[in-house]
Motif scaffolding. Structure first.
Motif: not given
Length: 660
Positions: A593-602, A614-619
């Motif tokens: 999580t990068g709150r200051a840059i507005g990004m999230n990855m799971t 199974q692999i799930g990736f979300t940016l």
């Protein structure tokens, strides 16, 4: 950084300010000398010095002319810099104006036996680019590394609406660049700058009036002048950075006329305040009158089968109707070129023709719409609402208590999805009461790119399966922009380039309104690496992901990061294991999580059963623009994400007992 300054003659100090001493490099300069002095940047070519000068000339018959003189000295460092020895000066010579260009000299200096000698003086030629547009150019073939080029040219411009923009930055570094502008006391200009390069500025008002007349009758027209000089030294080349906005990052200065007074005539003010500009736009025959065609549109839509649905559905139907009637002629403009009626009859018009027609048609079905004026990316930044900055008109309206923007120049226009060329900061919506409302054009809604892979892994390491992808909103627009009307071969090749020995077949591309669906059968050799001794198979489940490469590897950043639109990448891969294998090593699930840059990855991994993993990736990127001051956090985020995307799954072969 964009800055706007008003330069009026009367506000300048009457005290002359000493100008910087010129550091023009001597004629005997060499590459070796500059390197020894440690002032030569690492580059293929270097501009040693450039000086621009703008003066005015007055004629009783034609009025003021701008006279721009440019002198430049360029050192060719190596053979890759030879292209910078060519000189091309664009000019217009047509019905609206007749510009003149004269090259005073073009010289090539070369070191021979330790002495610099003049070896050639080239002749210039005019080259027609298109109707009324030309290039005065010098092409050179006999250029060597170490040569120094010097040239001087003068351009006469019969209009004073804008002084030629000066670009302090270029693709090669400069040791010094200066621009001096002498403005007569009856002219006032709006000055705007782009980029972050610090400029040294001097201002001087002449005590004596100067005769600017070129009258053949000997009449003298004398004016005092404001002399403005802007300069910079040791200017780095404009460095290409991933996701940068070139127009606003390039350091430049421009001058736009807002007030003038000719001899024996009253002063004329060009509207530059929001309300005045709005009034000018709406009162013009090519905008205001085109918005007063109520009876025409009622007649046009009299038998139109309007849907019995929401306001949004009605708006989409009416917009499609207009687009079917008027084809865009690829010309921008915030004034109608042909007028709505003529464009409807002829089936073609400029951007304003189409969008003014949409506004009128929407009004006829009870949806009030207003024009939004803006500057496209190709036209450059518009720091404020001013007629000389804007070049396009689109549509804004409310439907079902939600605000929408639309541009009819985009085929199969979508609500709140504008052509990329429109995404240039902000526009200004103008009402018939001359009220002005700023409209943020940067997209706010998420665009999706979803890719799903169903794969069957073989013991040999080969993998087969199917890929399904869905692109929405700006991701779909990006697809259409890149690949055009026949995307099949081009799009397939781009996907195959993600991984060596990846082959796609049975391609299906299904365009829908606002989205694109893609489907392929795939085959890849050597997807997994087989270890005969350990009896394992190792592979990266992110192998087919579009953006595996980390674009942010540089330690520093000079410009803001511009992703253009918020987006979400969803990547899911389900892999059927070869018979007789099980999972030995599986990457751990992770969240960044990068709150200051507005990004999230799971990143999520699952063993579905004994035969499937199974692999799930979300940016998710919610901030289209990330300030350069947050580059450290952004780079750290991408480093961690890149490390995660390069983790491997290891399968091991079951022994004989386990197989039973």
């Amino acid at each position: 950084m964009n800055k706007v300054v008003l330069i009026a003659f009367g506000i300048l100090s009457c005290t002359a300010i000493a100008q910087q001493q010129s550091n023009v490099v001597s004629n005997t300069v060499t590459v070796a000398f500059l390197r020894n002095e440690k002032v030569l940047p690492q580059a293929d070519a270097v501009i040693l010095n450039e000086e621009g000068m703008v003066e005015y000339e007055f004629d009783e018959e034609s009025g003021f002319k701008i006279i721009q003189n440019v002198k430049r000295s360029v050192l060719i460092v190596n053979k890759d810099g030879i292209s910078h020895a060519s000189l091309q000066i664009p000019f217009y010579f047509g019905r609206l104006a007749k510009e003149e260009v004269a090259i005073e000299y073009y010289k090539i200096y070369r070191i021979t036996n330790g002495n610099e000698q003049l070896i050639a003086i080239e002749e210039a030629a005019n080259t027609k680019v298109e109707e009324d547009f030309y290039l005065k150019e010098i092409k050179v073939d006999d250029i060597q590394a170490g040569d120094r080029i010097e040239y001087s040219y003068t351009k006469k411009i019969p209009t004073i609406d804008a002084i030629p923009t000066w670009y302090f930055q270029d693709q090669i570094p400069k040791l010094k660049s200066s621009y001096t502008v002498k403005i007569p006391d009856n002219l006032t200009y709006l000055i705007s700058t782009t980029g972050s390069l610090p400029l040294h500025e001097t201002k001087e008002v002449t005590q004596e009036s100067r005769n600017l007349s070129s009258s053949r009758w000997g009449t003298s027209y004398r004016f005092k002048e404001a002399i403005l000089q802007y300069s910079a030294t040791n200017i780095p080349a404009l460095e290409e950075e991933p996701f940068m906005d070139y127009a606003s990052s390039t350091s430049s200065i421009r001058f736009d006329l807002i007030q003038f007074q000719y001899p024996m005539s009253p002063s004329v003010v060009i509207p530059h305040e929001p309300t005045a500009v709005a009034k000018e736009v709406y009162k013009s025959r090519n905008v205001g009158s085109e918005l007063r065609l109520d009876s025409y549109w009622i007649k046009q839509l009299k038998n139109f089968p309007l849907v019995d649905g929401s306001e949004q559905e009605k708006a989409e139907q009416v917009i499609a109707f207009v687009q079917n009637k008027i084809r865009w002629n690829k010309q921008y403009g915030y004034f109608a070129e042909k007028g709505v009626k003529r464009a409807m009859n002829q089936g073609e018009g400029n951007g304003a023709d189409i969008n003014l027609a949409i506004i009128g048609a929407l009004g006829a079905v009870g949806i009030q719409a207003e024009p939004i004026v803006l500057s496209t990316q190709s036209n450059g930044p518009a720091p404020l609402l001013f007629s000389r900055f804007i070049n396009h008109l689109i549509v804004g309206f409310n439907a079902d208590n939600q605000f929408y923007v639309v541009d009819g120049t985009m085929p199969q226009a979508m609500l709140n999805v504008l052509p990329f060329n429109d995404l240039n900061g902000e526009g200004w919506m103008i009402s018939d009461q001359y009220a002005v409302t700023k409209v943020e054009l940067t997209p706010k809604q998420i665009s999706f790119k979803q890719e799903e892979f169903q794969l069957q892994l073989e013991e040999s390491g080969q993998v087969t399966g199917q890929m399904n992808s869905t692109l929405t909103r700006y991701e779909a627009l990006n697809f259409h922009t890149k690949f055009g009307e026949d995307p099949h071969n081009k799009s397939r090749a781009i996907i195959e380039a993600r991984s060596p020995q990846l082959f796609l077949t049975e391609e299906r591309i299904t365009p829908k309104k606002g989205e694109v669906e893609l489907a392929y059968q795939l085959l890849k050799f050597n997807f997994a690496t087989r270890d005969e001794q350990e009896k394992t198979l190792t592979f990266n489940p992110m192998e087919f992901y579009r953006d595996k490469e980390n674009p942010f590897v540089s330690e520093t950043r000079h410009t803001d990061i511009n992703f253009i639109y918020p987006f979400m990448d969803i990547y899911k891969v389900t892999i059927q294991l070869p018979a007789g294998y099980r999972v030995k090593q599986l990457p751990a699930s992770s969240v960044l999580t990068g709150r200051a840059i507005g990004m999230n990855m799971t990143y999520e991994t699952k063993i579905l059963d004994s035969n499937h993993v199974q692999i799930g990736f979300t940016l998710r990127v919610t901030n289209p623009v990330v300030g350069k001051e947050y580059y450290g956090e952004l780079r750290s985020f991408y480093d961690d994400m890149s490390e995660k995307m390069n983790e491997f799954i290891v399968l091991e072969q079951l022994n004989k007992e386990e197989k039973k």
